[in-house]
Write a protein that holds these residues in place. Structure first.
Motif, PDB file in Angstrom:
ATOM      1  N   GLU A  12       0.923  -1.336   0.046  1.00  0.00           N
ATOM      2  CA  GLU A  12      -0.157   0.011   0.082  1.00  0.00           C
ATOM      3  C   GLU A  12       0.909   1.358  -0.043  1.00  0.00           C
ATOM      4  O   GLU A  12       0.650   2.273  -0.694  1.00  0.00           O
ATOM      5  CB  GLU A  12      -0.968   0.222   1.196  1.00  0.00           C
ATOM      6  CG  GLU A  12      -1.861  -1.171   1.050  1.00  0.00           C
ATOM      7  CD  GLU A  12      -2.882  -0.975   2.455  1.00  0.00           C
ATOM      8  OE1 GLU A  12      -3.934   0.123   2.449  1.00  0.00           O
ATOM      9  OE2 GLU A  12      -2.881  -1.737   3.174  1.00  0.00           O
ATOM     10  N   ASP A 114      -5.695  13.560   6.233  1.00  0.00           N
ATOM     11  CA  ASP A 114      -5.694  12.424   5.405  1.00  0.00           C
ATOM     12  C   ASP A 114      -5.077  11.258   5.710  1.00  0.00           C
ATOM     13  O   ASP A 114      -5.252  10.036   5.889  1.00  0.00           O
ATOM     14  CB  ASP A 114      -5.720  12.962   3.902  1.00  0.00           C
ATOM     15  CG  ASP A 114      -6.761  13.730   3.440  1.00  0.00           C
ATOM     16  OD1 ASP A 114      -7.756  13.915   3.913  1.00  0.00           O
ATOM     17  OD2 ASP A 114      -6.396  14.243   2.085  1.00  0.00           O
ATOM     18  N   TYR A 118      -5.860   7.684   6.999  1.00  0.00           N
ATOM     19  CA  TYR A 118      -5.284   6.572   6.180  1.00  0.00           C
ATOM     20  C   TYR A 118      -4.523   5.557   7.405  1.00  0.00           C
ATOM     21  O   TYR A 118      -4.793   4.318   7.241  1.00  0.00           O
ATOM     22  CB  TYR A 118      -3.969   6.939   5.404  1.00  0.00           C
ATOM     23  CG  TYR A 118      -3.260   5.915   4.577  1.00  0.00           C
ATOM     24  CD1 TYR A 118      -4.114   5.041   3.723  1.00  0.00           C
ATOM     25  CD2 TYR A 118      -2.106   5.563   5.014  1.00  0.00           C
ATOM     26  CE1 TYR A 118      -3.359   4.095   3.167  1.00  0.00           C
ATOM     27  CE2 TYR A 118      -1.215   4.627   4.352  1.00  0.00           C
ATOM     28  CZ  TYR A 118      -1.982   3.914   3.538  1.00  0.00           C
ATOM     29  OH  TYR A 118      -1.140   2.860   2.982  1.00  0.00           O
ATOM     30  N   SER A 121      -7.113   3.693   8.956  1.00  0.00           N
ATOM     31  CA  SER A 121      -7.736   2.690   7.831  1.00  0.00           C
ATOM     32  C   SER A 121      -6.936   1.293   7.564  1.00  0.00           C
ATOM     33  O   SER A 121      -7.216   0.194   7.388  1.00  0.00           O
ATOM     34  CB  SER A 121      -7.820   3.129   6.490  1.00  0.00           C
ATOM     35  OG  SER A 121      -6.840   3.422   5.736  1.00  0.00           O
TER      36      SER A 121
END
Length: 170
Positions: A12, A114, A118, A121
């Motif tokens: 990722e 953000d 992230y 997440s």
């Protein structure tokens, strides 16, 4: 409690670096064969004919690996999310503000928020930790604005170092 860099999804992070548009990282083409896991890196002595040239990005990344390596020994019970709560100490608060200032300087308010979303997440931090960090963001005075600037892999690796430091303070 320690952080094991092998437990986070490096693909990722690499994908985010490639999405910068042209696939370049630090002004050079991203190398898919670049060992990202410290366990995969060749840490042995240099032999005759070994290339000893190292870019600043490689040197920085190696420094991050060195900082994470002591954190991976000793605990097999580490599970995601790594950071369940922010420790209530002055040292931890200093680390939190240093980390958030780094994110603000490199990505602005939106980019920092953000990034925290992230990290939540991908289970580096819990929802509660992300919420508290976002509250801290509101109280930090930003010098200049870098909104719209994306964080790169090295920036995320440094964030993992901050997560590891805070986790070890619990």
């Amino acid at each position: 409690m320690t952080i094991n860099p092998r437990d986070y999804d490096l693909n990722e992070l690499r994908e985010m670096a490639r999405k910068r548009g042209d696939g370049e990282v630090d002004g050079r083409r991203a190398d898919p064969e670049d060992p990202a896991d410290p366990a995969e890196m060749d840490w042995g002595p240099l032999g005759e004919g070994d290339d000893v040239s190292m870019s600043a990005g490689d040197s920085f990344r190696a420094g991050l690996y060195r900082e994470l390596l002591p954190l991976i020994g000793g605990s097999d019970d580490l599970e995601k999310p790594y950071l369940h709560s922010i420790p209530d100490t002055y040292a931890a608060e200093f680390v939190v503000f240093e980390w958030l200032e780094f994110l603000l300087m490199h990505a602005g308010y939106k980019g920092a928020a953000d990034a925290l979303h992230y990290y939540e997440s991908i289970d580096w931090i819990t929802e509660d930790v992300a919420s508290r960090l976002n509250d801290y963001l509101l109280g930090i005075d930003e010098n200049g604005s870098n909104d719209g600037v994306d964080l790169d892999v090295d920036d995320h690796m440094l964030s993992l170092v901050y997560v590891a430091k805070l986790t070890n303070m619990q």
